[in-house]
Design a protein around this motif. Sequence first.
Motif, PDB file in Angstrom:
ATOM      1  N   GLY A 201      68.152 -24.897  20.698  1.00 22.94           N
ATOM      2  CA  GLY A 201      68.230 -25.764  19.541  1.00 22.94           C
ATOM      3  C   GLY A 201      68.382 -25.061  18.211  1.00 22.94           C
ATOM      4  N   LYS A 202      68.534 -23.736  18.248  1.00 25.10           N
ATOM      5  CA  LYS A 202      68.664 -22.980  17.003  1.00 25.10           C
ATOM      6  C   LYS A 202      69.972 -22.205  16.980  1.00 25.10           C
ATOM      7  N   GLN A 203      70.349 -21.790  15.790  1.00 26.48           N
ATOM      8  CA  GLN A 203      71.560 -20.991  15.644  1.00 26.48           C
ATOM      9  C   GLN A 203      71.296 -19.552  16.075  1.00 26.48           C
ATOM     10  N   ARG A 204      72.352 -18.883  16.480  1.00 25.60           N
ATOM     11  CA  ARG A 204      72.244 -17.467  16.811  1.00 25.60           C
ATOM     12  C   ARG A 204      71.917 -16.690  15.538  1.00 25.60           C
ATOM     13  N   GLU A 205      70.980 -15.743  15.650  1.00 20.92           N
ATOM     14  CA  GLU A 205      70.566 -14.970  14.491  1.00 20.92           C
ATOM     15  C   GLU A 205      70.576 -13.482  14.794  1.00 20.92           C
ATOM     16  N   MET A 206      70.763 -12.716  13.736  1.00 16.40           N
ATOM     17  CA  MET A 206      70.743 -11.258  13.852  1.00 16.40           C
ATOM     18  C   MET A 206      69.315 -10.793  14.080  1.00 16.40           C
ATOM     19  N   VAL A 207      69.163  -9.862  14.998  1.00 16.44           N
ATOM     20  CA  VAL A 207      67.862  -9.239  15.239  1.00 16.44           C
ATOM     21  C   VAL A 207      67.844  -7.829  14.672  1.00 16.44           C
ATOM     22  N   ALA A 208      68.864  -7.037  15.022  1.00 10.95           N
ATOM     23  CA  ALA A 208      68.921  -5.655  14.555  1.00 10.95           C
ATOM     24  C   ALA A 208      70.347  -5.157  14.686  1.00 10.95           C
ATOM     25  N   THR A 209      70.749  -4.291  13.755  1.00 11.78           N
ATOM     26  CA  THR A 209      72.071  -3.680  13.818  1.00 11.78           C
ATOM     27  C   THR A 209      71.970  -2.180  13.613  1.00 11.78           C
ATOM     28  N   LEU A 210      72.982  -1.493  14.116  1.00  9.77           N
ATOM     29  CA  LEU A 210      73.031  -0.031  14.049  1.00  9.77           C
ATOM     30  C   LEU A 210      74.472   0.369  13.808  1.00  9.77           C
ATOM     31  N   THR A 211      74.711   1.108  12.737  1.00 11.27           N
ATOM     32  CA  THR A 211      76.070   1.517  12.434  1.00 11.27           C
ATOM     33  C   THR A 211      76.403   2.846  13.094  1.00 11.27           C
ATOM     34  N   ARG A 212      77.691   3.171  13.043  1.00 13.52           N
ATOM     35  CA  ARG A 212      78.152   4.443  13.618  1.00 13.52           C
ATOM     36  C   ARG A 212      77.424   5.628  12.980  1.00 13.52           C
ATOM     37  N   THR A 213      77.088   5.481  11.698  1.00 11.40           N
ATOM     38  CA  THR A 213      76.439   6.581  10.979  1.00 11.40           C
ATOM     39  C   THR A 213      74.922   6.584  11.145  1.00 11.40           C
ATOM     40  N   GLY A 214      74.396   5.624  11.893  1.00 10.06           N
ATOM     41  CA  GLY A 214      72.972   5.631  12.174  1.00 10.06           C
ATOM     42  C   GLY A 214      72.115   4.742  11.295  1.00 10.06           C
ATOM     43  N   ASN A 215      72.737   3.994  10.414  1.00 10.34           N
ATOM     44  CA  ASN A 215      71.964   3.074   9.574  1.00 10.34           C
ATOM     45  C   ASN A 215      71.531   1.861  10.382  1.00 10.34           C
ATOM     46  N   THR A 216      70.289   1.455  10.185  1.00 11.22           N
ATOM     47  CA  THR A 216      69.745   0.310  10.895  1.00 11.22           C
ATOM     48  C   THR A 216      69.359  -0.809   9.940  1.00 11.22           C
ATOM     49  N   ASN A 217      69.330  -2.008  10.471  1.00  9.90           N
ATOM     50  CA  ASN A 217      68.914  -3.172   9.717  1.00  9.90           C
ATOM     51  C   ASN A 217      68.199  -4.108  10.688  1.00  9.90           C
ATOM     52  N   TYR A 218      67.080  -4.674  10.233  1.00 11.82           N
ATOM     53  CA  TYR A 218      66.292  -5.542  11.090  1.00 11.82           C
ATOM     54  C   TYR A 218      66.011  -6.878  10.408  1.00 11.82           C
ATOM     55  N   ALA A 219      65.906  -7.908  11.225  1.00  9.18           N
ATOM     56  CA  ALA A 219      65.429  -9.181  10.709  1.00  9.18           C
ATOM     57  C   ALA A 219      63.969  -9.018  10.304  1.00  9.18           C
ATOM     58  N   ASP A 220      63.571  -9.707   9.262  1.00  6.54           N
ATOM     59  CA  ASP A 220      62.191  -9.589   8.784  1.00  6.54           C
ATOM     60  C   ASP A 220      61.193  -9.928   9.892  1.00  6.54           C
ATOM     61  N   SER A 221      61.552 -10.855  10.751  1.00  8.79           N
ATOM     62  CA  SER A 221      60.622 -11.327  11.783  1.00  8.79           C
ATOM     63  C   SER A 221      60.334 -10.284  12.855  1.00  8.79           C
ATOM     64  N   VAL A 222      61.152  -9.229  12.933  1.00 10.63           N
ATOM     65  CA  VAL A 222      60.950  -8.223  13.991  1.00 10.63           C
ATOM     66  C   VAL A 222      60.644  -6.846  13.433  1.00 10.63           C
ATOM     67  N   LYS A 223      60.680  -6.689  12.129  1.00 15.05           N
ATOM     68  CA  LYS A 223      60.418  -5.379  11.527  1.00 15.05           C
ATOM     69  C   LYS A 223      59.047  -4.866  11.939  1.00 15.05           C
ATOM     70  N   GLY A 224      59.019  -3.615  12.327  1.00 16.08           N
ATOM     71  CA  GLY A 224      57.766  -3.008  12.752  1.00 16.08           C
ATOM     72  C   GLY A 224      57.435  -3.233  14.213  1.00 16.08           C
ATOM     73  N   ARG A 225      58.164  -4.129  14.874  1.00 14.81           N
ATOM     74  CA  ARG A 225      57.905  -4.411  16.297  1.00 14.81           C
ATOM     75  C   ARG A 225      59.080  -4.015  17.192  1.00 14.81           C
ATOM     76  N   PHE A 226      60.288  -4.180  16.680  1.00 14.91           N
ATOM     77  CA  PHE A 226      61.490  -3.894  17.470  1.00 14.91           C
ATOM     78  C   PHE A 226      62.161  -2.630  16.938  1.00 14.91           C
ATOM     79  N   THR A 227      62.809  -1.893  17.839  1.00 18.28           N
ATOM     80  CA  THR A 227      63.551  -0.697  17.461  1.00 18.28           C
ATOM     81  C   THR A 227      64.886  -0.685  18.184  1.00 18.28           C
ATOM     82  N   ILE A 228      65.954  -0.543  17.417  1.00 23.98           N
ATOM     83  CA  ILE A 228      67.289  -0.430  17.994  1.00 23.98           C
ATOM     84  C   ILE A 228      67.660   1.038  18.070  1.00 23.98           C
ATOM     85  N   SER A 229      68.319   1.421  19.156  1.00 22.74           N
ATOM     86  CA  SER A 229      68.717   2.818  19.314  1.00 22.74           C
ATOM     87  C   SER A 229      69.919   2.875  20.238  1.00 22.74           C
ATOM     88  N   ARG A 230      70.468   4.056  20.375  1.00 27.76           N
ATOM     89  CA  ARG A 230      71.612   4.224  21.271  1.00 27.76           C
ATOM     90  C   ARG A 230      71.546   5.593  21.925  1.00 27.76           C
TER      91      ARG A 230
END
Length: 114
Positions: free
Chosen positions: A42-71
């Motif tokens: 019942g909700k729209q798709r939302e961003m959780v975390a992103t990672l750029t080629r250069t290693g920059n990350t971005n997190y949704a406020d709701s997951v900051k400090g709990r989730f970690t994106i890596s490759r």
Amino acid sequence: QVQLVESGGGLVQAGESLRLSCAASGSIFSINVMGWYRQAPGKQREMVATLTRTGNTNYADSVKGRFTISRDNAKNTMYLQMNSLKPEDTAVYYCKVIAFKIYWGQGTQVTVSS
């Protein structure tokens, strides 16, 4: 073309952890941005975390400090480590890459019980 295969979803209790994986194949050299998104019923798709080629990350406020994106470049795989899971994290999680165009994985269900 880029193909994405996700894995790692499941049913856990609140406070537990899961690690999602997204294995990429095909024209992976062209990937500029990778990310995880989620869609709850019942909700729209939302961003959780992103990672750029250069290693920059971005997190949704709701997951900051709990989730970690890596490759892991050697394995052509992106991960989402999810700790201290909450019932509101329940959703289908999708990986997404931007490589000249947008590619989505098939999604993996994460269910967190209270």
